[in-house]
Scaffold this motif. Structure first.
Motif, PDB file in Angstrom:
ATOM      1  N   ALA A  93      36.957  69.202  44.736  1.00  0.00           N
ATOM      2  CA  ALA A  93      36.506  67.959  44.116  1.00  0.00           C
ATOM      3  C   ALA A  93      37.377  66.824  44.643  1.00  0.00           C
ATOM      4  O   ALA A  93      38.552  67.022  44.975  1.00  0.00           O
ATOM      5  CB  ALA A  93      36.629  68.050  42.602  1.00  0.00           C
ATOM      6  N   THR A 218      33.300  63.012  43.025  1.00  0.00           N
ATOM      7  CA  THR A 218      32.948  63.053  41.608  1.00  0.00           C
ATOM      8  C   THR A 218      33.057  61.687  40.926  1.00  0.00           C
ATOM      9  O   THR A 218      32.570  61.514  39.807  1.00  0.00           O
ATOM     10  CB  THR A 218      33.865  64.036  40.858  1.00  0.00           C
ATOM     11  N   THR A 238      30.258  65.550  36.614  1.00  0.00           N
ATOM     12  CA  THR A 238      29.639  65.449  37.938  1.00  0.00           C
ATOM     13  C   THR A 238      29.614  66.800  38.628  1.00  0.00           C
ATOM     14  O   THR A 238      28.615  67.186  39.251  1.00  0.00           O
ATOM     15  CB  THR A 238      30.393  64.438  38.820  1.00  0.00           C
ATOM     16  N   LEU A 239      30.700  67.549  38.516  1.00  0.00           N
ATOM     17  CA  LEU A 239      30.755  68.865  39.143  1.00  0.00           C
ATOM     18  C   LEU A 239      29.709  69.799  38.560  1.00  0.00           C
ATOM     19  O   LEU A 239      29.046  70.545  39.293  1.00  0.00           O
ATOM     20  CB  LEU A 239      32.145  69.485  38.953  1.00  0.00           C
TER      21      LEU A 239
END
Length: 282
Positions: A93, A218, A238-239
């Protein structure tokens, strides 16, 4: 002790935050190992992706209990090396430092800037239990160009929003950047920011392995005016919605990598390591 260069074209996968799902592997088995540098972050998960042997390792542990500074990067890379991994594909990320890299976009990074301060950045540390000599590994091209091309082409075929290059700045963490820092990093030419690319990419290079990274943006860190600053909740949200993108690339790219000829690439990586080590005088 010497590094082994007996590659079986096994693919090592290091999964980052929210991107370490073992379900991508068929016929999974767990293997707990030790290394001269201590224990890796977790058990190695051995299995296959479309008949290609793979080894999955959760960078922060399966329950995300290891903060970035405390990840045993050397043990992780050594463990994959001992499993004869020729390649290491990783997910991470990251925050975006560029308007055009939007949350949810993927970046196949090609350069890094190191802002870490507390990490072991070489396998050749002069300790009797590890490798002898000092390694001055070249780092002009940190990531494997050939493997990156496979990831980029795979993302295009899948119709994913993917940036074909980018400079990752790795900070120590675990805190996020101040706004002043975020703006400075932008002025340096960094495109994305995380806490784990360094020293992982360096150690993989020292181990003679083909290393490439799929970075998922993200958030916009905290440089962008009128945009909510980065937070754990925002990153995880977001992940959760986009982790399938990185997974889909791995599931498609790994069979492609497994079908390709890598002898020349791996020989070059091996030779680079051997030419970079200054052995102690007898």
């Amino acid at each position: 002790m010497q590094l082994k260069f007996e590659f079986s074209q096994t693919i090592g996968i290091i999964g980052g935050t929210g991107l370490d799902d073992p379900d991508i592997l068929e016929g999974r088995t767990e293997k707990y190992v030790d290394t001269p540098y201590g224990k890796p972050s977790d058990a190695l998960i051995l299995g296959k992706i479309k008949n290609v042997d793979c080894v999955l390792l959760a960078r922060h542990g399966r329950h995300h209990t290891i903060m970035p500074s405390n990840v045993n990067y050397r043990a992780n890379i050594w463990a994959l090396k001992e499993e004869n991994c020729s390649h290491v594909l990783v997910t991470t990320a990251c925050g975006s430092l560029r308007e055009e890299i939007q949350p949810g976009d993927l970046v196949i990074i090609d350069q890094f800037i190191d802002r870490t301060t507390k990490r072991h950045c070489t396998l050749y540390d002069g300790q009797h239990s590890t490798l002898s000599g000092v390694c001055h590994i070249p780092m002009a091209e940190p990531f494997c160009t050939k493997t990156r091309e496979v990831l980029i082409e795979t993302a295009k075929k899948l119709g994913l929003q993917c940036h074909s290059k980018g400079t990752m700045i790795t900070i120590e963490g675990p805190r996020f950047s101040s706004r002043a820092e975020s703006c400075v990093f932008r002025s340096w030419g960094a495109d994305v920011i995380n806490m784990t690319t360094v020293p992982e990419v360096i150690l993989a290079k020292e181990a003679g392995m083909s290393y490439a990274s799929i970075a998922m943006a993200t958030d916009y860190d905290c440089w962008k005016e009128h945009e909510e600053a980065v937070s754990v909740d925002k990153v995880l949200k977001t992940l959760k919605g986009n982790a399938n993108k990185a997974t889909s690339i791995l599931l498609s790219a790994i069979p492609q990598i497994g079908s390709m000829e890598w002898t020349s690439t791996l020989h070059t990586l091996k030779t680079t390591v051997q030419c970079s080590v200054i052995l102690p005088k007898q």
